[in-house]
Scaffold this active site. Structure first.
Site, PDB file in Angstrom:
ATOM      1  N   HIS A   1       0.836  -1.201   0.000  1.00  0.00           N
ATOM      2  CA  HIS A   1       0.000   0.000   0.000  1.00  0.00           C
ATOM      3  C   HIS A   1       0.871   1.250   0.000  1.00  0.00           C
ATOM      4  O   HIS A   1       1.968   1.268   0.555  1.00  0.00           O
ATOM      5  CB  HIS A   1      -0.943   0.013   1.209  1.00  0.00           C
TER       6      HIS A   1
ATOM      7  N   HIS B   1       0.738   5.830  -1.437  1.00  0.00           N
ATOM      8  CA  HIS B   1       0.128   6.887  -2.238  1.00  0.00           C
ATOM      9  C   HIS B   1       0.859   6.992  -3.575  1.00  0.00           C
ATOM     10  O   HIS B   1       1.715   7.857  -3.776  1.00  0.00           O
ATOM     11  CB  HIS B   1       0.197   8.218  -1.498  1.00  0.00           C
TER      12      HIS B   1
END
Length: 360
Positions: free
Chosen positions: A143, A145
């Protein structure tokens, strides 16, 4: 001498019957296991059923290769959650961290220099090769951004499963605006970039300040669009269409921030290897709403109307509505129409008949 010959013949006949009985017993085991290979979503125990069938299959050596292949799908699973900021990602990621030890998989955070959302070309190749070959980390959940990255262009033998969450664009912008000024209840001790600035979002829009410029909403489209230069051009119709294509063709599941429970339910039903017990844990834990922005003031109707005049809002909202319709479509197909019964499927009319003798 005659007695001995008859005794020997009797032994051969008995052995022949025993062999035939054993052969039919093993064949029946294999056929029953074959017939039980079906996906049962209704009772929520599909993983247990599959494991039960695998153990059943193991009584027949001829099926071991099939079972190993089936298990390897789960054990080689790689999920990438390229999380969009301020879409509820902290709550979802913390749930995944809670489950990783219990369900025996790895969770890894992708930390890119200076919080950049696009990888350099050399790092794209390294990232793809690393995730693909790092078997000791599998099953894995990554995970961070970062924008969507297409693995197929790098010649890898397999691709990960992408998932994501999407939020109403104005809600996301307002949340981020106040987050930069007041922080949240997740890490309240951190001083944010705009700390001390008490200007409301309404005042910001009225004064046409850069922090509330509609172009700041241009984030969900490029995250789904990817690493192309045009993806990051606010107002690009090409980027919007590419984001839609990727959403339906490259993402396993895209949920809605405001329907997090339903998103987690679908993941538990679809990917129990990682998300077994996720729904119950999420509902009972205190992780259902982490990182709640402090001092957030809802914008006035005039402010909302002004923001909605912008082309960027209209395009971001179009992507949001497209994702919402797709998510609701997936939910609807989960159950049988007219009945609250989970959809199921099975294999039948299999030819040639497994019991029949092979013909030359």
């Amino acid at each position: 001498m005659i007695t001995t010959k008859y005794l020997f013949l009797l032994i051969l006949i008995t052995a022949g019957f025993a062999f035939i009985l054993l052969y039919h017993w093993f064949s029946t085991k294999v056929i029953l296991a074959d017939k039980q290979l079906t996906i049962h979503l209704a009772d929520g125990n599909n993983e247990q059923l599959i494991h039960s069938n695998i153990n059943h299959w193991q009584t027949a050596p001829v099926k071991v290769d099939d079972v190993t292949t089936y298990r390897n799908y789960d054990e080689q699973l790689v999920i990438i959650y390229n999380r969009v900021p301020k879409t509820g990602s902290t709550s979802f990621v913390n749930l995944t961290y809670d489950l990783c030890k219990k369900n025996a998989f790895h969770v890894l955070h992708i930390n890119i220099t200076a919080n950049m959302h696009v990888l350099s070309l050399p790092n794209q190749l390294k990232f793809v090769r690393n995730i693909t070959a790092w078997d000791s980390m599998k099953p894995a959940f990554y995970h961070g951004h970062m924008a969507f990255l297409d693995f197929s262009k790098f010649g890898t033998p397999s691709k990960p499963l992408y998932i994501n969450l999407i939020r109403q664009p104005l809600d996301r912008l307002v949340s981020y605006y106040y987050f930069l000024r007041y922080g949240d209840d997740y890490r309240p001790y951190l001083v944010r970039h705009r700390a001390g600035d008490t200007m409301t979002f309404d005042e910001c829009v009225a004064r046409q300040r850069p922090d509330c410029d509609p172009t700041n909403m241009w984030l969900q489209i490029p995250f789904f669009c990817g690493h192309h230069a045009e993806c990051w051009n606010p107002g690009s119709s090409w980027a919007l269409e590419q984001a839609k294509r990727n959403l339906v063709n490259e993402y396993f599941l895209v949920g809605l921030t405001e329907e997090m429970d339903e998103f987690i339910e679908l993941l538990e039903l679809s990917l129990p290897r990682l998300y077994k017990g996720a729904v119950s844990h999420f509902q009972k834990s205190n992780k259902s709403h982490l990182r709640k922005t402090k001092s957030k003031v809802e914008p006035a109707a005039e402010t909302v109307a002004k923001i909605k005049e912008s082309a960027v809002w209209q395009m971001e909202n179009e992507l949001y509505e497209f994702a919402r319709d797709q998510f609701h479509f997936v939910q609807k197909k989960l159950r049988t129409p007219g009945r609250n019964v989970m959809q199921d499927f099975m294999y039948e009319k299999i030819k040639p008949n497994p019991n029949g003798a092979a013909k030359n």
